[in-house]
Motif scaffolding. Sequence first.
Motif, mmCIF file in Angstrom:
data_model
loop_
_atom_site.group_PDB
_atom_site.id
_atom_site.type_symbol
_atom_site.label_atom_id
_atom_site.label_comp_id
_atom_site.label_asym_id
_atom_site.label_seq_id
_atom_site.Cartn_x
_atom_site.Cartn_y
_atom_site.Cartn_z
ATOM 1 N N UNK A 1 0.852 -1.194 0.000
ATOM 2 C CA UNK A 1 0.000 0.000 0.000
ATOM 3 C C UNK A 1 0.887 1.244 0.000
ATOM 4 N N UNK A 2 0.718 2.142 -0.964
ATOM 5 C CA UNK A 2 1.564 3.336 -1.006
ATOM 6 C C UNK A 2 1.210 4.321 0.094
ATOM 7 N N UNK A 3 2.180 5.132 0.464
ATOM 8 C CA UNK A 3 1.969 6.182 1.450
ATOM 9 C C UNK A 3 2.313 7.533 0.845
ATOM 10 N N UNK A 4 1.752 8.585 1.373
ATOM 11 C CA UNK A 4 2.048 9.937 0.903
ATOM 12 C C UNK A 4 3.474 10.295 1.303
ATOM 13 N N UNK A 5 4.306 10.706 0.364
ATOM 14 C CA UNK A 5 5.686 11.062 0.708
ATOM 15 C C UNK A 5 5.789 12.361 1.486
ATOM 16 N N UNK A 6 4.676 13.098 1.604
ATOM 17 C CA UNK A 6 4.705 14.355 2.347
ATOM 18 C C UNK A 6 4.361 14.155 3.816
ATOM 19 N N UNK A 7 3.232 13.444 4.090
ATOM 20 C CA UNK A 7 2.797 13.281 5.478
ATOM 21 C C UNK A 7 2.920 11.855 5.987
ATOM 22 N N UNK A 8 3.137 10.885 5.085
ATOM 23 C CA UNK A 8 3.326 9.511 5.500
ATOM 24 C C UNK A 8 2.052 8.704 5.657
ATOM 25 N N UNK A 10 -1.339 6.583 4.584
ATOM 26 C CA UNK A 10 -1.647 5.644 3.502
ATOM 27 C C UNK A 10 -2.592 6.297 2.501
ATOM 28 N N UNK A 11 -2.302 6.079 1.199
ATOM 29 C CA UNK A 11 -3.180 6.565 0.134
ATOM 30 C C UNK A 11 -3.514 5.384 -0.770
ATOM 31 N N UNK A 19 -5.730 12.685 0.856
ATOM 32 C CA UNK A 19 -6.891 13.203 1.583
ATOM 33 C C UNK A 19 -6.535 13.784 2.948
ATOM 34 N N UNK A 20 -5.293 13.597 3.370
ATOM 35 C CA UNK A 20 -4.900 14.065 4.700
ATOM 36 C C UNK A 20 -4.210 15.425 4.665
ATOM 37 N N UNK A 21 -3.293 15.624 3.678
ATOM 38 C CA UNK A 21 -2.544 16.888 3.657
ATOM 39 C C UNK A 21 -2.746 17.692 2.376
ATOM 40 N N UNK A 22 -3.399 17.101 1.370
ATOM 41 C CA UNK A 22 -3.683 17.839 0.137
ATOM 42 C C UNK A 22 -2.617 17.761 -0.928
ATOM 43 N N UNK A 23 -1.507 17.053 -0.669
ATOM 44 C CA UNK A 23 -0.470 16.895 -1.695
ATOM 45 C C UNK A 23 -1.052 16.143 -2.891
#
Length: 229
Positions: A1-8, A10-11, A19-23
């Motif tokens: 499962x990939x994760x957002x490289x900005x906030x970490x 799961x996406x 959906x968590x930080x908007x990146x």
Amino acid sequence: MPTCPNCGEIVMNGDPYCPHCGTTFRWVEEEYEMRYSRGARRPIEVRLLDISIQAFYRNLEKLQEPNHITAGIRNSIDISKVRDAKVNIVQPYPGGDIDISIIRKNKYFSTTDSIVYDYSSNEIGRYGFRSSFNGLNDAEWFRSAVRKKESITGRKFHECAGGYDAHWETDRANILELRPGCKVVAHFIKDEYSTIGYEVDFKDHRLKDEPKRYDRISAGDLIMDYDWD
């Protein structure tokens, strides 16, 4: 499962943004590259221009690339012997090759060392340099020294070459070392294949007496020597 490289967080595969930080992301073959938007840490393209040589290494952090990339650049480009220079760093997108230009100059000439740092191999991929001699060509003492040498040798002045010193060690460590010295040679045409060069003596404002033969291999020479018929 990939994760957002900005906030970490799961996406999901294919999500257009976190959906968590908007990146926002650009997905390529089931992997993603960040396209920073609101709340961004860096833009798609990074352009760090006119940096002092003393600030070169610490400005690499602004690329926000993994530590092994910035450490690789520091280990591959040795600036320890340079005291006065400017640096440009350009990366078109995260994970892309990094263009680095180091400009050293004085009132007579400037030398630009151009490095392409290969992101995938984490080493210098290409290196080249160019020098401009506008200030030297405009100096009356240099023009006088050229006229004197033309009169003595009967050869026509062609161009200057050289500049600030650097050495790219590719055999063992792939390290570019910028060196403090410089050497400029004034070339006079010997024949269609070669020139006779005299080193410029900046201290005594003259051309040294010991000549050396050089092959004519510049782009301008290739054009001049090409048989257009």
